[in-house]
Design a protein around this motif. Structure first.
Motif, mmCIF file in Angstrom:
data_model
loop_
_atom_site.group_PDB
_atom_site.id
_atom_site.type_symbol
_atom_site.label_atom_id
_atom_site.label_comp_id
_atom_site.label_asym_id
_atom_site.label_seq_id
_atom_site.Cartn_x
_atom_site.Cartn_y
_atom_site.Cartn_z
ATOM 1 N N GLY A 52 44.797 60.440 24.622
ATOM 2 C CA GLY A 52 43.569 61.011 25.179
ATOM 3 C C GLY A 52 42.608 59.924 25.647
ATOM 4 N N LEU A 53 43.177 58.793 26.069
ATOM 5 C CA LEU A 53 42.347 57.721 26.635
ATOM 6 C C LEU A 53 41.805 58.217 27.971
ATOM 7 C CD1 LEU A 53 41.801 54.673 25.908
ATOM 8 C CD2 LEU A 53 43.747 54.113 27.331
ATOM 9 N N PRO A 54 40.519 57.934 28.287
ATOM 10 C CA PRO A 54 39.990 58.427 29.566
ATOM 11 C C PRO A 54 40.821 57.908 30.741
ATOM 12 C CG PRO A 54 38.286 57.274 28.299
ATOM 13 C CD PRO A 54 39.560 57.147 27.522
ATOM 14 N N GLU A 55 40.954 58.723 31.770
ATOM 15 C CA GLU A 55 41.639 58.290 32.997
ATOM 16 C C GLU A 55 40.925 57.038 33.520
ATOM 17 O OE1 GLU A 55 44.174 59.349 35.257
ATOM 18 O OE2 GLU A 55 44.777 60.177 33.307
ATOM 19 N N PRO A 56 41.664 56.046 34.007
ATOM 20 C CA PRO A 56 40.969 54.879 34.561
ATOM 21 C C PRO A 56 40.066 55.292 35.731
ATOM 22 C CG PRO A 56 43.332 54.477 34.365
ATOM 23 C CD PRO A 56 43.122 55.921 34.041
ATOM 24 N N ASP A 57 38.893 54.670 35.824
ATOM 25 C CA ASP A 57 38.018 54.933 36.969
ATOM 26 C C ASP A 57 38.573 54.258 38.208
ATOM 27 O OD1 ASP A 57 35.495 56.216 35.657
ATOM 28 O OD2 ASP A 57 36.073 54.560 34.344
ATOM 29 N N VAL A 58 39.254 53.134 37.999
ATOM 30 C CA VAL A 58 39.826 52.381 39.125
ATOM 31 C C VAL A 58 41.237 51.976 38.722
ATOM 32 C CG1 VAL A 58 39.575 50.319 40.573
ATOM 33 C CG2 VAL A 58 37.531 51.371 39.556
ATOM 34 N N ASN A 59 42.219 52.176 39.624
ATOM 35 C CA ASN A 59 43.568 51.632 39.383
ATOM 36 C C ASN A 59 43.914 50.713 40.545
ATOM 37 O OD1 ASN A 59 46.320 51.078 39.040
ATOM 38 N ND2 ASN A 59 46.610 52.989 37.900
ATOM 39 N N LEU A 60 44.096 49.434 40.228
ATOM 40 C CA LEU A 60 44.310 48.442 41.287
ATOM 41 C C LEU A 60 45.750 48.444 41.800
ATOM 42 C CD1 LEU A 60 42.359 45.454 39.654
ATOM 43 C CD2 LEU A 60 41.496 47.127 41.298
ATOM 44 N N GLY A 61 46.655 49.073 41.072
ATOM 45 C CA GLY A 61 48.045 49.213 41.534
ATOM 46 C C GLY A 61 48.734 47.895 41.853
ATOM 47 N N ILE A 62 48.500 46.871 41.071
ATOM 48 C CA ILE A 62 49.031 45.533 41.396
ATOM 49 C C ILE A 62 50.547 45.450 41.212
ATOM 50 C CG2 ILE A 62 48.987 43.093 40.723
ATOM 51 C CD1 ILE A 62 46.459 44.061 42.227
ATOM 52 N N GLY A 63 51.100 45.996 40.149
ATOM 53 C CA GLY A 63 52.553 45.953 39.939
ATOM 54 C C GLY A 63 53.052 44.573 39.593
ATOM 55 N N SER A 64 54.359 44.358 39.850
ATOM 56 C CA SER A 64 54.978 43.125 39.348
ATOM 57 C C SER A 64 54.890 41.994 40.353
ATOM 58 C CB SER A 64 56.430 43.405 38.991
ATOM 59 O OG SER A 64 57.062 44.011 40.080
ATOM 60 N N GLY A 65 55.351 40.831 39.916
ATOM 61 C CA GLY A 65 55.357 39.635 40.763
ATOM 62 C C GLY A 65 55.483 38.422 39.870
ATOM 63 N N SER A 66 55.548 37.244 40.488
ATOM 64 C CA SER A 66 55.558 36.025 39.673
ATOM 65 C C SER A 66 54.190 35.919 38.998
ATOM 66 C CB SER A 66 55.801 34.810 40.557
ATOM 67 O OG SER A 66 54.667 34.639 41.387
ATOM 68 N N HIS A 67 54.070 35.029 38.027
ATOM 69 C CA HIS A 67 52.795 34.942 37.300
ATOM 70 C C HIS A 67 51.627 34.641 38.233
ATOM 71 C CE1 HIS A 67 54.109 35.480 33.223
ATOM 72 N NE2 HIS A 67 55.189 34.764 33.525
ATOM 73 N N GLY A 68 51.834 33.640 39.124
ATOM 74 C CA GLY A 68 50.746 33.251 40.027
ATOM 75 C C GLY A 68 50.391 34.391 40.957
ATOM 76 N N GLU A 69 51.428 35.022 41.492
ATOM 77 C CA GLU A 69 51.219 36.092 42.468
ATOM 78 C C GLU A 69 50.510 37.283 41.799
ATOM 79 O OE1 GLU A 69 55.028 37.440 43.711
ATOM 80 O OE2 GLU A 69 54.215 38.876 45.157
ATOM 81 N N GLN A 70 51.023 37.678 40.630
ATOM 82 C CA GLN A 70 50.460 38.843 39.939
ATOM 83 C C GLN A 70 48.996 38.570 39.555
ATOM 84 O OE1 GLN A 70 51.963 39.780 35.924
ATOM 85 N NE2 GLN A 70 52.449 41.827 36.648
ATOM 86 N N THR A 71 48.763 37.404 38.947
ATOM 87 C CA THR A 71 47.403 37.078 38.492
ATOM 88 C C THR A 71 46.471 36.931 39.701
ATOM 89 O OG1 THR A 71 48.482 35.832 36.733
ATOM 90 C CG2 THR A 71 46.118 35.564 36.916
ATOM 91 N N GLY A 72 46.967 36.286 40.763
ATOM 92 C CA GLY A 72 46.147 36.072 41.956
ATOM 93 C C GLY A 72 45.770 37.386 42.624
ATOM 94 N N ARG A 73 46.747 38.297 42.719
ATOM 95 C CA ARG A 73 46.442 39.590 43.364
ATOM 96 C C ARG A 73 45.416 40.378 42.550
ATOM 97 N NH1 ARG A 73 52.114 40.813 44.517
ATOM 98 N NH2 ARG A 73 51.889 42.672 43.234
ATOM 99 N N MET A 74 45.509 40.249 41.225
ATOM 100 C CA MET A 74 44.514 40.941 40.379
ATOM 101 C C MET A 74 43.120 40.354 40.602
ATOM 102 S SD MET A 74 46.402 41.147 36.736
ATOM 103 C CE MET A 74 48.002 41.881 36.530
#
Ligand code: UD1
Length: 379
Positions: A52-74
């Motif tokens: 019953g955690l509240p629905e996120p107000d924002v979902n950035l939809g980043i998904g997978s990737g290499s560490h640099g790519e994933q962290t950078g996109r976030m």
């Protein structure tokens, strides 16, 4: 206070559960941001629904990737969200790439940053989580530590301001979820298991999954164990990918797109003559039920080591070090690495231990966090 909470990976949904509720009860306004690091229903949606955690107000939809790519996109995606809301606090959890991206985005915008589960150290810089923790702690204005060891780790790095020993939000979550699981989870019946009759295994750390010798060592130990008693292995997506690649099981795809009737659980038995059962990732309630009834836990997860310890279930950790050194006291948890002989020896030792609940004072971490955020207005 206006607080932007950033979550993205499975353990963060569990940690945010009590905290989010405490923030709202204390009258703070919370904007919950999901980075989308974990995106499969079994890794994300099920936790929001069950808890019953509240629905996120924002979902950035980043998904997978290499560490640099994933962290950078976030980082790129978080900046406009933080600029739009200009919160009094940015709150990050644990040690994932979502934690680091949230910390950097806040620090670069000069927004006050608070870190839940601050001060943990494995002292192994090859772990991406270790880099994420150290950097996040050094950017944080408020550091909420779960243990005295964590407070001391921070002091050794010169961090003493804003440090609070609040206790462990995971323990709080466990105490509450355990009651719900006792009523709702049918997992033991579904799998036809008696309490204390099976081993429960999880493996997902990059140091194990991305290193073929380590993964092969674990796999070999598991198949041997499963000749004696059931071994249940809910498979993390990262692990499923590498097991498939190593040709260890052709049927693993079935765990990703389960094609079974409602309430059934897809179970893959990849080794003839051994009761090794691969399962899809489980929700928190089923996982907790399996954890408290297991004979021995084998894991490389941080959270599961603690849960085993709190529930008094003997644990064998498939790593060479742990951040949760308290769990090693009196042999409740044993570091075994990934050599089959070391794992087998550790298991024999743990099988000789009785399962015994570790008495704990009910945790109040989330309430303290909400109060401290209210008292420490920096901006
Ligand atoms: C992350 C955290 C780790 C935490 C773990 C809990 C980092 C560096 N690590 O590791 O600290 O203990 O979460 O699970 O942040 N994938 C899917 N479906 C999903 C999620 C992931 O297929 O729903 C795949 C990704 O595409 C990727 C792999 O699994 O290839 C690993 O995911 P990733 O987000 O890189 O980190 P985790 O291994 O889950």
């Amino acid at each position: 206070m206006k607080i932007v909470s950033i979550v993205g990976a499975r353990p963060q949904f569990i940690k945010a559960w009590p905290v989010s509720r405490a923030l709202r009860q204390a009258g703070h306004t919370e904007i919950l941001v999901h980075t989308g690091q974990h995106y499969d229903d079994a890794m994300s949606r099920v936790f929001f629904e069950e808890l019953g955690l509240p629905e996120p107000d924002v979902n950035l939809g980043i998904g997978s990737g290499s560490h640099g790519e994933q962290t950078g996109r976030m980082l790129v995606a978080l900046e406009p969200v933080l600029l739009q809301h200009r919160p009094d606090w940015v709150l990050v959890y644990g040690d994932t790439n979502s934690t680091l991206a949230g910390a950097l985005a806040a620090a670069k915008l000069h927004l006050p940053l608070a870190h839940v589960e601050a001060g943990l150290r494995s002292f192994n810089k090859r772990m991406p989580e270790e880099i994420n923790r150290v950097l996040t702690d050094h950017c944080s204005d408020l550091l909420f530590c779960p243990t005295q060891t964590a407070v001391e780790n921070l002091a050794r790095e010169g961090i003493t301001r804003g440090v609070h020993l609040v206790g462990d939000v995971m323990h709080e979550a466990l105490l509450e979820a355990r009651q719900i699981a006792a009523q709702r989870s049918r997992i033991l019946d579904q799998l036809g298991l008696e309490p204390r009759s099976y081993f429960l295994v999880t493996v997902h750390r990059a140091e194990n999954t991305d290193e073929p010798t380590r993964l092969a060592g674990i796999w070999s130990a598991l198949t041997e164990l499963a000749r004696e008693r059931p071994v249940l292995f809910p498979v993390h997506p990262r692990t499923r990918k590498v097991l498939t690649r190593l040709g260890l099981s052709e049927e693993l795809a079935h765990l990703r797109e389960p094609d079974c009737a409602d309430g059934d659980l897809p179970v893959v038995r990849p080794v003839p003559g051994a009761d090794l059962r691969l399962l899809p990732p489980l929700g928190y309630l089923d996982m907790l039920r399996l954890t408290e009834s297991a004979r021995v836990i084998l894991t490389d997860s941080g959270g599961l080591q603690k849960e085993a310890w709190w529930l008094g279930v003997p644990c064998v950790t498939l790593r060479d070090e742990t951040e949760w050194v308290e769990t090693l006291a009196h042999g409740a948890n044993v570091l075994a690495g990934t050599e089959p002989t070391h794992i087998e020896r550790a298991i024999s030792r743990q099988l000789a231990r009785p399962t015994r609940q570790n008495p704990q004072v009910p945790a109040r971490a989330s309430g303290l966090i909400a109060t401290l955020l209210g008292r420490n207005h920096l901006s």
